[in-house]
Enzyme design. Sequence first.
Site, PDB file in Angstrom:
ATOM      1  N   TYR A   1      49.411  46.525  45.482  1.00  0.00           N
ATOM      2  CA  TYR A   1      48.618  45.411  46.001  1.00  0.00           C
ATOM      3  C   TYR A   1      49.512  44.234  46.383  1.00  0.00           C
ATOM      4  O   TYR A   1      49.429  43.716  47.507  1.00  0.00           O
ATOM      5  CB  TYR A   1      47.590  44.986  44.957  1.00  0.00           C
ATOM      6  CG  TYR A   1      46.655  43.893  45.405  1.00  0.00           C
ATOM      7  CD1 TYR A   1      45.701  44.141  46.397  1.00  0.00           C
ATOM      8  CD2 TYR A   1      46.710  42.626  44.839  1.00  0.00           C
ATOM      9  CE1 TYR A   1      44.826  43.143  46.808  1.00  0.00           C
ATOM     10  CE2 TYR A   1      45.837  41.630  45.244  1.00  0.00           C
ATOM     11  CZ  TYR A   1      44.896  41.888  46.230  1.00  0.00           C
ATOM     12  OH  TYR A   1      44.029  40.908  46.638  1.00  0.00           O
TER      13      TYR A   1
ATOM     14  N   PRO B   1      50.877  38.035  35.366  1.00  0.00           N
ATOM     15  CA  PRO B   1      51.485  36.697  35.486  1.00  0.00           C
ATOM     16  C   PRO B   1      51.150  35.804  34.309  1.00  0.00           C
ATOM     17  O   PRO B   1      50.022  35.795  33.812  1.00  0.00           O
ATOM     18  CB  PRO B   1      50.873  36.157  36.784  1.00  0.00           C
ATOM     19  CG  PRO B   1      50.433  37.366  37.539  1.00  0.00           C
ATOM     20  CD  PRO B   1      50.004  38.352  36.498  1.00  0.00           C
TER      21      PRO B   1
END
Length: 310
Positions: free
Chosen positions: A139, A268
């Site tokens: 992605y 993240p």
Amino acid sequence: MTGGAGFIGSHLIDRLLAAGHDVVCVDNLVTGTMRNIDHLQGNPRFAFLRHDITAPLDVEVDEIYNLGCPASPIHYQRDPVQTMKTAVLGALNMLDLAKRLGVPILQASTSEVYGDPLVHPQPETYWGNVNPIGLRSCYDEGKRCAETLFFDYHRQHGVEIRIARIFNTYGPRLHHADGRVVSNFIVQALRGDPVTICGDGSQTRSFCFVSDMVDGLVRLMCAGDGVTGPVNFGNPREFTMRELAHVILRKTGSRSPIVYLPLPEDDPRQRRPDIARARSALGWNPSIELEDGAGETVGYFRRHLGLVGT
């Protein structure tokens, strides 16, 4: 509108129809659902075309919104090769269509192009910190490649482009099982199940309500050729996962416990958009606070899934 039966796409179609446009919704229904657009059936200014954008598309339109791609980790990791094909071949096919028709095209890119950022908040000038061979790479790198293609078509062929980097977005029509944190927490809380936080809950995200996001995308498309982007769209108010969990527990009235699970690979640690460019170039600023948007989203899940709190 590719991906028009998806979460953001269906809201964007509603906005464009309300503004008097005719809209062709293109979707292969792999992650989108007819439920999101059922209310539009019978509208003479709306048409649905089931099509996979990895194959060329021949329609006559005056602008293109390219939102067609799985956007949640559960969906895009299910078939990573197909995800990459959708991001890259889909971009190529839509760019070729825009080139043939001589019309502007907007690419729904993503904050995932920044990876696990070393700069905070993230401005559009930041090139990112992305693992090219990880589980999320299909992605992340697919969207980065699509941005490259958009700018190459702009420079080489004069295609009028817009690139929107979309940060975490939530609201009604989120898929209940797509693995995104807002829908996960809401469904777990309404069912009385443990609310599961990955990691220690200190990682942060910024949450933009879908109506604010749609407004930004429309403003970008209408801005003219002088604003190619990329432009960040997201709410700059930052929340830890623990803070989000407590907001959802308050809004649902649930007594679900919070439990902690291992952090997924390449997740993240922090994510917050610098939206100075959107403010200055487009006059865009999100207005819906998380407390209000979360309440509306909880109401949607109660009605559409028949879930009740404990």
